[in-house]
Design a protein around this motif. Sequence first.
Motif, PDB file in Angstrom:
ATOM      1  N   GLY A  84       0.818  -1.215   0.000  1.00  0.00           N
ATOM      2  CA  GLY A  84       0.000   0.000   0.000  1.00  0.00           C
ATOM      3  C   GLY A  84       0.849   1.261   0.000  1.00  0.00           C
ATOM      4  N   THR A  85       0.260   2.369   0.392  1.00  0.00           N
ATOM      5  CA  THR A  85       0.956   3.658   0.427  1.00  0.00           C
ATOM      6  C   THR A  85       1.933   3.685   1.599  1.00  0.00           C
ATOM      7  OG1 THR A  85      -0.897   4.802  -0.603  1.00  0.00           O
ATOM      8  CG2 THR A  85       0.656   6.164   0.632  1.00  0.00           C
ATOM      9  N   ILE A  86       3.116   4.239   1.353  1.00  0.00           N
ATOM     10  CA  ILE A  86       4.147   4.271   2.395  1.00  0.00           C
ATOM     11  C   ILE A  86       4.706   5.680   2.575  1.00  0.00           C
ATOM     12  CG2 ILE A  86       4.837   1.895   1.943  1.00  0.00           C
ATOM     13  CD1 ILE A  86       7.377   3.124   0.540  1.00  0.00           C
ATOM     14  N   GLN A  87       5.356   5.883   3.711  1.00  0.00           N
ATOM     15  CA  GLN A  87       6.095   7.117   3.957  1.00  0.00           C
ATOM     16  C   GLN A  87       7.474   6.760   4.485  1.00  0.00           C
ATOM     17  OE1 GLN A  87       3.380   9.356   6.549  1.00  0.00           O
ATOM     18  NE2 GLN A  87       3.101  10.792   4.873  1.00  0.00           N
ATOM     19  N   MET A  88       8.476   7.517   4.022  1.00  0.00           N
ATOM     20  CA  MET A  88       9.855   7.333   4.469  1.00  0.00           C
ATOM     21  C   MET A  88      10.393   8.701   4.866  1.00  0.00           C
ATOM     22  SD  MET A  88      10.947   4.941   1.217  1.00  0.00           S
ATOM     23  CE  MET A  88      12.479   4.270   1.837  1.00  0.00           C
ATOM     24  N   ARG A  89      11.036   8.762   6.043  1.00  0.00           N
ATOM     25  CA  ARG A  89      11.594  10.035   6.489  1.00  0.00           C
ATOM     26  C   ARG A  89      13.048   9.850   6.898  1.00  0.00           C
ATOM     27  NH1 ARG A  89       9.902  14.243  11.347  1.00  0.00           N
ATOM     28  NH2 ARG A  89      10.860  16.050  10.351  1.00  0.00           N
ATOM     29  N   ILE A  90      13.925  10.599   6.250  1.00  0.00           N
ATOM     30  CA  ILE A  90      15.356  10.530   6.535  1.00  0.00           C
ATOM     31  C   ILE A  90      15.742  11.702   7.426  1.00  0.00           C
ATOM     32  CG2 ILE A  90      17.677  10.568   5.529  1.00  0.00           C
ATOM     33  CD1 ILE A  90      15.197   9.534   3.111  1.00  0.00           C
ATOM     34  N   GLN A  92      15.770  14.686   9.752  1.00  0.00           N
ATOM     35  CA  GLN A  92      14.718  15.682   9.983  1.00  0.00           C
ATOM     36  C   GLN A  92      14.160  16.259   8.686  1.00  0.00           C
ATOM     37  OE1 GLN A  92      13.467  16.101  13.083  1.00  0.00           O
ATOM     38  NE2 GLN A  92      14.903  14.448  13.514  1.00  0.00           N
ATOM     39  N   ASN A  93      14.470  15.617   7.561  1.00  0.00           N
ATOM     40  CA  ASN A  93      13.947  16.078   6.274  1.00  0.00           C
ATOM     41  C   ASN A  93      12.448  15.797   6.172  1.00  0.00           C
ATOM     42  OD1 ASN A  93      16.497  16.893   4.899  1.00  0.00           O
ATOM     43  ND2 ASN A  93      17.005  14.739   5.237  1.00  0.00           N
ATOM     44  N   GLU A  94      11.819  16.448   5.216  1.00  0.00           N
ATOM     45  CA  GLU A  94      10.394  16.215   4.967  1.00  0.00           C
ATOM     46  C   GLU A  94      10.189  14.769   4.515  1.00  0.00           C
ATOM     47  OE1 GLU A  94       6.865  18.028   2.092  1.00  0.00           O
ATOM     48  OE2 GLU A  94       8.712  19.167   2.384  1.00  0.00           O
ATOM     49  N   ALA A  95       9.111  14.156   4.976  1.00  0.00           N
ATOM     50  CA  ALA A  95       8.834  12.756   4.643  1.00  0.00           C
ATOM     51  C   ALA A  95       8.484  12.590   3.169  1.00  0.00           C
ATOM     52  CB  ALA A  95       7.697  12.232   5.513  1.00  0.00           C
ATOM     53  N   TRP A  96       8.913  11.479   2.590  1.00  0.00           N
ATOM     54  CA  TRP A  96       8.554  11.104   1.222  1.00  0.00           C
ATOM     55  C   TRP A  96       7.339  10.186   1.289  1.00  0.00           C
ATOM     56  CZ3 TRP A  96      11.200  13.036  -2.944  1.00  0.00           C
ATOM     57  CH2 TRP A  96      12.471  13.576  -2.709  1.00  0.00           C
ATOM     58  N   THR A  97       6.377  10.411   0.409  1.00  0.00           N
ATOM     59  CA  THR A  97       5.219   9.517   0.303  1.00  0.00           C
ATOM     60  C   THR A  97       5.275   8.830  -1.057  1.00  0.00           C
ATOM     61  OG1 THR A  97       3.865  10.936   1.722  1.00  0.00           O
ATOM     62  CG2 THR A  97       2.695   9.392   0.302  1.00  0.00           C
ATOM     63  N   ILE A  98       5.113   7.521  -1.050  1.00  0.00           N
ATOM     64  CA  ILE A  98       5.119   6.733  -2.294  1.00  0.00           C
ATOM     65  C   ILE A  98       3.829   5.928  -2.332  1.00  0.00           C
ATOM     66  CG2 ILE A  98       6.346   5.037  -3.699  1.00  0.00           C
ATOM     67  CD1 ILE A  98       8.885   5.697  -2.087  1.00  0.00           C
ATOM     68  N   THR A  99       3.099   6.032  -3.426  1.00  0.00           N
ATOM     69  CA  THR A  99       1.820   5.332  -3.568  1.00  0.00           C
ATOM     70  C   THR A  99       1.973   4.104  -4.466  1.00  0.00           C
ATOM     71  OG1 THR A  99       1.134   6.548  -5.544  1.00  0.00           O
ATOM     72  CG2 THR A  99       0.625   7.559  -3.401  1.00  0.00           C
ATOM     73  N   PRO A 100       1.056   3.147  -4.362  1.00  0.00           N
ATOM     74  CA  PRO A 100       1.113   1.969  -5.236  1.00  0.00           C
ATOM     75  C   PRO A 100       1.074   2.335  -6.723  1.00  0.00           C
ATOM     76  CG  PRO A 100      -0.396   1.562  -3.431  1.00  0.00           C
ATOM     77  CD  PRO A 100      -0.015   3.022  -3.362  1.00  0.00           C
ATOM     78  N   ASN A 164      19.691   8.203   9.748  1.00  0.00           N
ATOM     79  CA  ASN A 164      18.607   7.364  10.238  1.00  0.00           C
ATOM     80  C   ASN A 164      17.374   7.525   9.352  1.00  0.00           C
ATOM     81  OD1 ASN A 164      17.586   5.686  12.615  1.00  0.00           O
ATOM     82  ND2 ASN A 164      16.047   7.302  12.520  1.00  0.00           N
ATOM     83  N   MET A 165      16.638   6.440   9.147  1.00  0.00           N
ATOM     84  CA  MET A 165      15.415   6.515   8.348  1.00  0.00           C
ATOM     85  C   MET A 165      14.286   5.793   9.068  1.00  0.00           C
ATOM     86  SD  MET A 165      14.651   5.455   4.378  1.00  0.00           S
ATOM     87  CE  MET A 165      14.617   3.673   4.618  1.00  0.00           C
ATOM     88  N   LYS A 166      13.132   6.467   9.147  1.00  0.00           N
ATOM     89  CA  LYS A 166      11.916   5.848   9.676  1.00  0.00           C
ATOM     90  C   LYS A 166      10.997   5.580   8.489  1.00  0.00           C
ATOM     91  CE  LYS A 166      12.103   8.279  14.087  1.00  0.00           C
ATOM     92  NZ  LYS A 166      11.459   9.254  14.971  1.00  0.00           N
ATOM     93  N   TYR A 167      10.210   4.513   8.582  1.00  0.00           N
ATOM     94  CA  TYR A 167       9.282   4.203   7.497  1.00  0.00           C
ATOM     95  C   TYR A 167       8.003   3.597   8.062  1.00  0.00           C
ATOM     96  CZ  TYR A 167      11.668  -0.293   8.161  1.00  0.00           C
ATOM     97  OH  TYR A 167      12.218  -1.431   8.711  1.00  0.00           O
TER      98      TYR A 167
END
Length: 202
Positions: A84-90, A92-100, A164-167
């Motif tokens: 499904g749709t995901i978010q990745m944040r490296i 303190q940068n703005e989060a990236w959103t990736i859709t299917p 560091n990356m959160k997802y």
Amino acid sequence: MKRMIAILIMMGALGGCASGSVWKATGSTDEFTDKTTMMVTSGDFSAGTSIITSSLKFYPVIRKEGGELYVGLMSGGRYKIPVGTIQMRIDQNEAWTITPQETPVSMVPAMPEIALGLPAEQQEMIKKAQAQSVENVYKMMSPYTVAGGAKARSILKQMLAGQNMKYRTVGINQAASTTGEIVLDESLASSLRLIGVNPDSL
């Protein structure tokens, strides 16, 4: 003696554990098309060139197919589930959103011909709409969600410069849940080189 062997096996298994800061290069070749896909990812354990992941968990992935790079999340384990749709944040940068919808569909089955006795123009419109619907379903059910092109390279550059990356996955009509966090260490760059990607050229 048997006890000593068991202890050594356990130590080896623990030593192969991907502690969240280990990236590893791996690859596979489709036995029907001979198409090779290389990727860099992390797992729960690693053994040789294999990476062991768990079902119902998601893992960051960088895929290389031909000359194209894709970045996102994949479903782990033997039994894959849609990402499904995901978010990745490296950092303190703005989060990236990736859709299917951004995920490429490598192989979509041919659609059956529609013979409704309609004019050719209308039949073509229906055929295109049907093909788009099928493609969207394939993407929604995909065990990975990735972005390609300039977006993938921008995310990858940020990852290589980050620490560091959160997802997480983002559900429809429900709160998004954090699914993981990973350290962006030197093993990321070295693993990319192993699959033929020069981090300095991105």
